[in-house]
Design a protein around this motif. Sequence first.
Motif, PDB file in Angstrom:
ATOM      1  N   VAL A 169       1.072  -1.090  -0.015  1.00 18.03           N
ATOM      2  CA  VAL A 169      -0.211   0.042  -0.056  1.00 18.03           C
ATOM      3  C   VAL A 169       0.860   1.295  -0.065  1.00 18.03           C
ATOM      4  O   VAL A 169       2.155   1.122   0.666  1.00 18.03           O
ATOM      5  N   GLY A 170       0.342   2.168  -0.417  1.00 18.66           N
ATOM      6  CA  GLY A 170       1.065   3.513  -0.604  1.00 18.66           C
ATOM      7  C   GLY A 170       0.175   4.521  -0.733  1.00 18.66           C
ATOM      8  O   GLY A 170      -1.096   4.517  -0.430  1.00 18.66           O
ATOM      9  N   PRO A 171       0.711   6.081  -0.997  1.00 13.76           N
ATOM     10  CA  PRO A 171      -0.316   7.110  -0.783  1.00 13.76           C
ATOM     11  C   PRO A 171      -0.974   7.063  -2.006  1.00 13.76           C
ATOM     12  O   PRO A 171      -2.128   8.113  -2.010  1.00 13.76           O
ATOM     13  N   GLU A 172      -0.889   6.592  -3.054  1.00 12.35           N
ATOM     14  CA  GLU A 172      -1.678   6.191  -4.296  1.00 12.35           C
ATOM     15  C   GLU A 172      -2.238   4.950  -4.300  1.00 12.35           C
ATOM     16  O   GLU A 172      -1.171   3.998  -4.484  1.00 12.35           O
ATOM     17  N   ILE A 173      -3.442   4.909  -4.625  1.00 17.01           N
ATOM     18  CA  ILE A 173      -3.848   3.344  -4.537  1.00 17.01           C
ATOM     19  C   ILE A 173      -4.322   3.227  -6.209  1.00 17.01           C
ATOM     20  O   ILE A 173      -5.092   4.128  -6.641  1.00 17.01           O
ATOM     21  N   ASP A 174      -3.891   2.297  -6.912  1.00 14.56           N
ATOM     22  CA  ASP A 174      -4.113   2.052  -8.266  1.00 14.56           C
ATOM     23  C   ASP A 174      -5.557   1.793  -8.574  1.00 14.56           C
ATOM     24  O   ASP A 174      -6.147   0.983  -7.772  1.00 14.56           O
ATOM     25  N   ALA A 175      -6.022   2.444  -9.538  1.00 14.87           N
ATOM     26  CA  ALA A 175      -7.664   2.386  -9.753  1.00 14.87           C
ATOM     27  C   ALA A 175      -8.064   0.896 -10.150  1.00 14.87           C
ATOM     28  O   ALA A 175      -9.166   0.705  -9.990  1.00 14.87           O
ATOM     29  N   ALA A 176      -7.466   0.401 -10.737  1.00 19.37           N
ATOM     30  CA  ALA A 176      -7.962  -1.228 -11.054  1.00 19.37           C
ATOM     31  C   ALA A 176      -8.114  -1.876  -9.767  1.00 19.37           C
ATOM     32  O   ALA A 176      -9.008  -2.726  -9.696  1.00 19.37           O
ATOM     33  N   GLY A 177      -7.268  -1.862  -8.986  1.00 19.39           N
ATOM     34  CA  GLY A 177      -7.310  -2.641  -7.551  1.00 19.39           C
ATOM     35  C   GLY A 177      -8.622  -2.047  -6.639  1.00 19.39           C
ATOM     36  O   GLY A 177      -9.361  -2.768  -6.273  1.00 19.39           O
ATOM     37  N   LEU A 178      -8.638  -0.716  -6.896  1.00 20.16           N
ATOM     38  CA  LEU A 178      -9.813  -0.222  -5.970  1.00 20.16           C
ATOM     39  C   LEU A 178     -10.985  -0.649  -6.482  1.00 20.16           C
ATOM     40  O   LEU A 178     -12.029  -0.839  -5.737  1.00 20.16           O
ATOM     41  N   ASN A 179     -11.207  -0.497  -8.076  1.00 15.89           N
ATOM     42  CA  ASN A 179     -12.298  -1.039  -8.434  1.00 15.89           C
ATOM     43  C   ASN A 179     -12.637  -2.550  -8.134  1.00 15.89           C
ATOM     44  O   ASN A 179     -13.745  -2.753  -7.940  1.00 15.89           O
TER      45      ASN A 179
ATOM     46  N   ALA B 256       4.290  -0.553  -9.052  1.00 21.10           N
ATOM     47  CA  ALA B 256       5.850  -0.270  -9.116  1.00 21.10           C
ATOM     48  C   ALA B 256       6.273   1.155  -9.109  1.00 21.10           C
ATOM     49  O   ALA B 256       7.334   1.485  -8.494  1.00 21.10           O
ATOM     50  N   ALA B 257       5.708   1.834  -9.933  1.00 22.87           N
ATOM     51  CA  ALA B 257       5.952   3.395  -9.943  1.00 22.87           C
ATOM     52  C   ALA B 257       5.892   3.889  -8.781  1.00 22.87           C
ATOM     53  O   ALA B 257       6.785   4.876  -8.192  1.00 22.87           O
ATOM     54  N   VAL B 258       4.583   3.758  -8.021  1.00 25.58           N
ATOM     55  CA  VAL B 258       4.471   4.419  -6.815  1.00 25.58           C
ATOM     56  C   VAL B 258       5.412   3.835  -5.774  1.00 25.58           C
ATOM     57  O   VAL B 258       5.856   4.912  -4.780  1.00 25.58           O
ATOM     58  N   ALA B 259       5.713   2.697  -5.582  1.00 24.49           N
ATOM     59  CA  ALA B 259       6.738   1.851  -4.705  1.00 24.49           C
ATOM     60  C   ALA B 259       7.963   2.672  -4.932  1.00 24.49           C
ATOM     61  O   ALA B 259       8.782   3.012  -4.012  1.00 24.49           O
ATOM     62  N   ASP B 260       8.372   2.914  -6.128  1.00 25.20           N
ATOM     63  CA  ASP B 260       9.694   3.495  -6.287  1.00 25.20           C
ATOM     64  C   ASP B 260       9.888   4.938  -5.871  1.00 25.20           C
ATOM     65  O   ASP B 260      10.848   5.446  -5.346  1.00 25.20           O
ATOM     66  N   ARG B 261       8.531   6.009  -5.834  1.00 23.80           N
ATOM     67  CA  ARG B 261       8.217   7.163  -5.479  1.00 23.80           C
ATOM     68  C   ARG B 261       8.528   7.030  -3.818  1.00 23.80           C
ATOM     69  O   ARG B 261       9.193   8.062  -3.288  1.00 23.80           O
ATOM     70  N   MET B 262       7.958   6.034  -3.208  1.00 23.69           N
ATOM     71  CA  MET B 262       7.816   5.905  -1.877  1.00 23.69           C
ATOM     72  C   MET B 262       9.439   5.842  -1.193  1.00 23.69           C
ATOM     73  O   MET B 262       9.832   6.342  -0.347  1.00 23.69           O
ATOM     74  N   ARG B 263      10.080   5.005  -1.950  1.00 26.25           N
ATOM     75  CA  ARG B 263      11.330   4.779  -1.490  1.00 26.25           C
ATOM     76  C   ARG B 263      12.316   6.014  -1.696  1.00 26.25           C
ATOM     77  O   ARG B 263      13.246   6.345  -0.821  1.00 26.25           O
ATOM     78  N   ALA B 264      12.139   6.646  -2.838  1.00 24.78           N
ATOM     79  CA  ALA B 264      12.733   8.014  -2.833  1.00 24.78           C
ATOM     80  C   ALA B 264      12.465   8.824  -1.880  1.00 24.78           C
ATOM     81  O   ALA B 264      13.206   9.752  -1.438  1.00 24.78           O
ATOM     82  N   ALA B 265      11.176   9.095  -1.424  1.00 25.40           N
ATOM     83  CA  ALA B 265      10.583   9.934  -0.459  1.00 25.40           C
ATOM     84  C   ALA B 265      11.113   9.502   0.905  1.00 25.40           C
ATOM     85  O   ALA B 265      11.034  10.388   1.763  1.00 25.40           O
ATOM     86  N   LEU B 266      11.530   8.403   1.070  1.00 26.58           N
ATOM     87  CA  LEU B 266      11.947   7.680   2.389  1.00 26.58           C
ATOM     88  C   LEU B 266      13.503   7.271   2.337  1.00 26.58           C
ATOM     89  O   LEU B 266      13.588   6.067   2.352  1.00 26.58           O
TER      90      LEU B 266
END
Length: 296
Positions: free
Chosen positions: A134-144, A246-256
Motif C-alpha cells: 500500500v502507498g499514498p496512491e491506490i491503483d484504480a484497477a485494484g480499487l475497483n 511499481a512506480a508508486v513504490a519507487d516514489r515512496m522509496r525515494a521519499a524515504l
Amino acid sequence: MAAYEDRFWWSNDGIRLHARDYPARDPDRAAGRPVILCLPGLTRNARDFEGIAERLSAEWRVVAVDFRGRGESGYAKDPMSYVPLVYVQDVEKLLGEIGCDRYVVIGTSLGGIVAMLLAGASRETLVGAVLNDVGPEIDAAGLNRIRSYVGKSNAFPTWIHAARALAEANADAYPNYAIGDWLAMAKRLYRLNSAGRIVLDYDMKIAEPFRVPGNEAGPDMWRALDRMAGLPVLLVRGERSDILSAAVADRMRAALPGSDLLTIADTGHAPTLDEPGVAEAIERLLARVAAEPVRV
C-alpha cells in the motif's frame, strides 16, 4: 502457534474492540524494546498475523488489532465511522490503554494507510514501519476490484467450499497456491456462525463509506508518508499487485531515504508476510530499531 492474550478496550464512541496481545517469550530480550503493532487490511483481522507474530514474539511483544467491525471487535452503529481517521483514534486509544510509548507498525493495505496517518498523529512514538502493499496512491484497477466484492455476503456449508471460492476469486494474486493454502486463508477470513455456516468475519457495512469516492485513504497521504522520513521503513510489494504500482513504490522509496523495498514474486495484493524472505527483512528492520538510541 504462539500464545496470546485477548485484549479488549473501548473506543471513543463506545465500541468494544479487540486485539491479540503476544507477550515476548524472552522478556529479558524484549525489555525496553518497542511494541510491534500489526494492523490488517480492509476485510481482514488479527488472524492474518499469526505466522509473523509467532516468529517475532520470541523477542518482541506483538499486538495484532481487529479493527472495528472485524474479528472479535464490535460492530459500529454508524457505518460512516468505518474510515481510516476513526481507526487511528481507536488505535491511539489502545496504545494509551497498554501504556505504549514506542512502537513499530506493520500495516497491510488499509492497515498501512492507518500507519501513515499514525505517523502524522504520533510521530514521536512511532519508531519504525513495514508498509505491506500500500502507498499514498491506490491503483484504480485494484480499487475497483475491491469495490466489486466488499460488503457482499456469502455463506458456505464447509471450509473446503469457502477455500475453493477463494481460489476461484484470487487465483491471479496467488497463482502458486495449493488447496491447503486456500484453506488456511479461509480460516483467517471466514468464521463459523451460529447456524453452522461459514461466513465472512466482518460487518458488511464497512463497504458503505469505502464506496464513497475520496474515502479510501483520507487526507494527503504523501504528506503523511513524509512523516516517516528518518525512520527505519520496509516497503513490501506484491509483484502482481493491482493496489501498489511499481512506480508508486519507487516514489515512496525515494521519499524515504534509507528505506528498503522488497518485491514478492508471483504474488498479488496482498502478500501474507509468510512468503520466503519477508520475515528476515522485517527482522533486519527490527535490528535497526533495536540498535537506535531511545529518543527522549
